[in-house]
Design an enzyme around this catalytic site. Structure first.
Site, PDB file in Angstrom:
ATOM      1  N   CYS A   1       0.787  -1.237   0.000  1.00 36.66           N
ATOM      2  CA  CYS A   1       0.000   0.000   0.000  1.00 36.66           C
ATOM      3  C   CYS A   1       0.820   1.289   0.000  1.00 36.66           C
ATOM      4  O   CYS A   1       1.632   1.537   0.901  1.00 36.66           O
ATOM      5  CB  CYS A   1      -0.952   0.007   1.193  1.00 36.66           C
ATOM      6  SG  CYS A   1      -2.093   1.416   1.095  1.00 36.66           S
TER       7      CYS A   1
ATOM      8  N   CYS B   1     -17.587   4.895  -4.533  1.00 37.95           N
ATOM      9  CA  CYS B   1     -16.867   4.185  -3.457  1.00 37.95           C
ATOM     10  C   CYS B   1     -15.875   5.141  -2.813  1.00 37.95           C
ATOM     11  O   CYS B   1     -14.984   5.662  -3.503  1.00 37.95           O
ATOM     12  CB  CYS B   1     -16.103   2.997  -4.013  1.00 37.95           C
ATOM     13  SG  CYS B   1     -17.118   1.865  -4.962  1.00 37.95           S
TER      14      CYS B   1
HETATM   15  N1  SAM Z   1      -7.606   1.425   4.900  1.00 35.13           N
HETATM   16  C1  SAM Z   1      -8.714   0.614   4.613  1.00 35.13           C
HETATM   17  C2  SAM Z   1      -8.379  -0.859   4.662  1.00 35.13           C
HETATM   18  O1  SAM Z   1      -7.277  -1.233   4.272  1.00 35.13           O
HETATM   19  O2  SAM Z   1      -9.224  -1.648   5.084  1.00 35.13           O
HETATM   20  C3  SAM Z   1      -9.387   0.938   3.294  1.00 35.13           C
HETATM   21  C4  SAM Z   1      -8.580   1.366   2.086  1.00 35.13           C
HETATM   22  S1  SAM Z   1      -7.460   0.158   1.409  1.00 35.13           S
HETATM   23  C5  SAM Z   1      -6.477   1.131   0.344  1.00 35.13           C
HETATM   24  C6  SAM Z   1      -8.503  -0.831   0.389  1.00 35.13           C
HETATM   25  C7  SAM Z   1      -7.885  -1.967  -0.375  1.00 35.13           C
HETATM   26  O3  SAM Z   1      -7.160  -1.480  -1.507  1.00 35.13           O
HETATM   27  C8  SAM Z   1      -6.878  -2.871   0.302  1.00 35.13           C
HETATM   28  O4  SAM Z   1      -7.482  -3.823   1.131  1.00 35.13           O
HETATM   29  C9  SAM Z   1      -6.211  -3.547  -0.875  1.00 35.13           C
HETATM   30  O5  SAM Z   1      -6.865  -4.761  -1.199  1.00 35.13           O
HETATM   31  C10 SAM Z   1      -6.363  -2.527  -2.008  1.00 35.13           C
HETATM   32  N2  SAM Z   1      -5.062  -2.002  -2.423  1.00 35.13           N
HETATM   33  C11 SAM Z   1      -4.305  -1.087  -1.758  1.00 35.13           C
HETATM   34  N3  SAM Z   1      -3.148  -0.846  -2.396  1.00 35.13           N
HETATM   35  C12 SAM Z   1      -3.155  -1.628  -3.514  1.00 35.13           C
HETATM   36  C13 SAM Z   1      -2.216  -1.831  -4.565  1.00 35.13           C
HETATM   37  N4  SAM Z   1      -1.044  -1.204  -4.596  1.00 35.13           N
HETATM   38  N5  SAM Z   1      -2.544  -2.690  -5.553  1.00 35.13           N
HETATM   39  C14 SAM Z   1      -3.743  -3.335  -5.516  1.00 35.13           C
HETATM   40  N6  SAM Z   1      -4.653  -3.192  -4.533  1.00 35.13           N
HETATM   41  C15 SAM Z   1      -4.365  -2.356  -3.535  1.00 35.13           C
HETATM   42 FE1  SF4 Z   2      -3.403  -0.990   4.783  1.00 32.72          FE
HETATM   43 FE2  SF4 Z   2      -5.667   0.365   4.132  1.00 32.72          FE
HETATM   44 FE3  SF4 Z   2      -3.757   1.543   5.554  1.00 32.72          FE
HETATM   45 FE4  SF4 Z   2      -3.295   0.982   3.024  1.00 32.72          FE
HETATM   46  S1  SF4 Z   2      -4.794   2.414   3.774  1.00 32.72           S
HETATM   47  S2  SF4 Z   2      -1.872   0.656   4.746  1.00 32.72           S
HETATM   48  S3  SF4 Z   2      -4.441  -0.923   2.795  1.00 32.72           S
HETATM   49  S4  SF4 Z   2      -4.981  -0.224   6.195  1.00 32.72           S
END
Ligand code: SAM
Ligand code: SF4
Ligand code: DTB
Length: 333
Positions: A76, A113
Site C-alpha cells: 500500500c 466508493c
Molecule cells: N484502509 C482501509 C483498509 O485497508 O481496510 C481501506 C482502504 S485500502 C487502500 C482498500 C484496499 O485497496 C486494500 O485492502 C487492498 O486490497 C487494495 N489495495 C491497496 N493498495 C493496492 C495496490 N497497490 N494494488 C492493488 N490493490 C491495492
Molecule cells: Fe493498509 Fe488500508 Fe492503511 Fe493501506 S490504507 S496501509 S491498505 S490499512
C-alpha cells in the site's frame, strides 16, 4: 466426445452454478488447473445462469482521506511506514465529496466508493462519512465505503445512513497473509466482515494477486472467500499495482493468463457475486480485460484514478465497452 458435458461436469450433489460454501482446496486447485478453454467455458456458462452477460457494473473511487496510515500493508502506497511520495491529507469536506460523486454520475458511474486510509474510523469521523453517504445516495447513486476495521455499532450507524456496500478485503490466503500485513490479523478482518453482514450492509470483499504469492495461495484466497458463511455480493480481484517505496515494488509480475484464471475461478465458486476487475487495469491490455469479462468479471473501477494510482481514462473505458458491445448495469437506487 461431447465437449459441452466435459467442460461443465460436476457432481450431482453440486449442480454447476449452485451456491456452495463447502469448497475443498482440491476442487479449487482443480479449477485453476483446467485447460484454459474449459475453465473459461465453465465460468461463462455459470455467469449466464446468474447475470446478463452484456452488462458491466461501473463504480468510481474517491480517496476521501489519503495517506499517513499506521498499518504496514506491504502493497500500500498510503502506509506511513513506507516512503512512497503520497502526501497525507485530512478527511475531505462533505460538499467536495458530493461534487465528485455528481461528476462520476454524469460520467456514467452507478456506484460511488469512498476510501479512507485508516486502521479504523473514529466515531467523530464517522459522523462526516455518514453525511457523505446520505448525500451521495440522494444523488441516486449506490454508495460504498472502505474505512478499515469496524465495530458492530459503527456498522449499524453506516447502515442507518443508508450505506449499500462496505469494502473490506481478505487480500490473500490465510497462509500468506503474515508476509503482507503484521499490524492486523486475518481474524480481525473476518470480524469486521461479520459486523458488516450483521448490520445488513452488502459485503464487498476480495483480494490482490501478483504479490509474490504461490498458486496455492491464490487457491487459498478464493477458498477463504467462497467459504464465507454468505458470499460477498461484490468480489474485487485486484492485480497488485507496484508502487515505488513499498516492499512489493520490483516483485515479479504475474502472468496475465493466471490473473484471468483467478477471475474465472472466483466466478465459478461464487456464481451469484459481482466480480470486479479492480486495480491493475492500467497494466493490462484491452484484450486481457476482454478475457476477464469472458471469464465472468462484470464490474470495473471507472475514472482516471483509483485511490492514489492511475486507472484508464473514461473515454478509453467507454470505448472498450463499446468495442465489446457491453453496457453499464443500471443503478439499483
Ligand atoms: N484502509 C482501509 C483498509 O485497508 O481496510 C481501506 C482502504 S485500502 C487502500 C482498500 C484496499 O485497496 C486494500 O485492502 C487492498 O486490497 C487494495 N489495495 C491497496 N493498495 C493496492 C495496490 N497497490 N494494488 C492493488 N490493490 C491495492
Ligand atoms: Fe493498509 Fe488500508 Fe492503511 Fe493501506 S490504507 S496501509 S491498505 S490499512
Ligand atoms: C479494492 O479492492 N480496490 C480498491 C478499492 N477496493 C478500495 C483500491 C485499489 C487501490 C490501488 C492503489 C491506490 O490507488 O492507492
Amino acid at each position: 466426445m461431447n465437449t459441452q458435458v466435459r467442460a461443465v461436469a460436476s457432481p450431482k450433489s453440486h449442480p454447476a452454478g449452485s451456491i456452495r460454501h463447502d469448497w475443498t482446496r482440491g476442487e479449487i486447485d482443480a479449477l485453476f488447473k483446467l485447460p484454459f478453454t474449459d475453465l473459461i467455458f465453465q465460468a461463462q456458462t455459470i455467469h449466464r445462469q446468474h447475470f446478463n452477460p452484456t452488462q458491466v457494473q461501473i463504480s468510481t473511487l474517491l480517496s476521501i482521506k489519503t495517506g499517513g496510515c499506521p498499518e504496514d500493508c506491504a502493497y500500500c502506497p498510503q502506509s506511513a511506514q513506507y516512503d512512497t511520495g503520497v502526501t497525507a491529507s485530512k478527511l475531505m469536506e462533505v460538499e467536495t465529496v458530493v461534487a465528485e460523486a455528481r461528476a462520476a454520475k454524469a460520467a456514467g458511474a452507478s456506484r460511488f466508493c469512498m476510501g479512507a486510509a485508516w486502521r479504523s474510523p473514529k466515531d467523530k469521523d464517522l459522523d462526516a462519512v455518514c453525511a457523505m453517504v446520505e448525500e451521495v445516495k440522494a444523488l441516486g447513486m449506490e454508495t460504498c465505503v472502505t474505512l478499515g476495521m469496524l465495530t458492530g455499532p459503527q456498522a449499524g450507524r453506516l447502515k442507518q445512513a443508508g450505506l449499500d456496500y462496505y469494502n473490506h478485503n481478505l487480500d490473500t490466503s490465510p497462509e500468506f497473509y503474515g508476509e503482507i500485513i503484521t499490524t492486523r490479523t486475518y481474524a480481525d478482518r473476518l470480524n469486521t466482515l461479520a459486523h458488516v453482514r450483521e448490520a445488513g450492509i452488502n459485503v464487498c470483499c476480495g483480494g490482490i494477486v501478483g504479490m509474490g504469492e504461490s498458486a496455492d495461495d491464490r487457491t487459498g484466497m478464493i477458498m477463504a472467500l467462497a467459504n464465507l458463511p454468505v458470499h460477498p455480493e461484490s468480489v474485487p480481484i485486484n492485480l497488485l499495482v507496484q508502487v515505488e517505496g513499498t516492499p512489493l515494488h520490483t516483485g515479479k509480475a504475474l502472468d496475465p493468463i493466471e490473473f484471468v484464471r483467478t477471475v474465472a475461478v472466483a466466478r465459478v465458486t461464487m456464481p451469484a457475486s459481482v466480480v470486479r476487475l479492480s486495480a491493475g487495469r492500467e497494466d493490462m491490455s484491452d484484450e486481457i480485460q476482454a478475457l476477464c469479462f469472458l471469464a465472468g468479471a462484470n464490474s470495473i473501477f471507472y475514472g482516471p484514478k483509483l485511490l492514489t494510482t492511475p486507472n484508464p481514462d473514461q473515454d478509453h473505458d467507454m470505448g472498450l465497452l463499446n468495442r465489446l458491445g457491453l453496457t453499464p448495469t443500471p443503478s439499483t437506487v
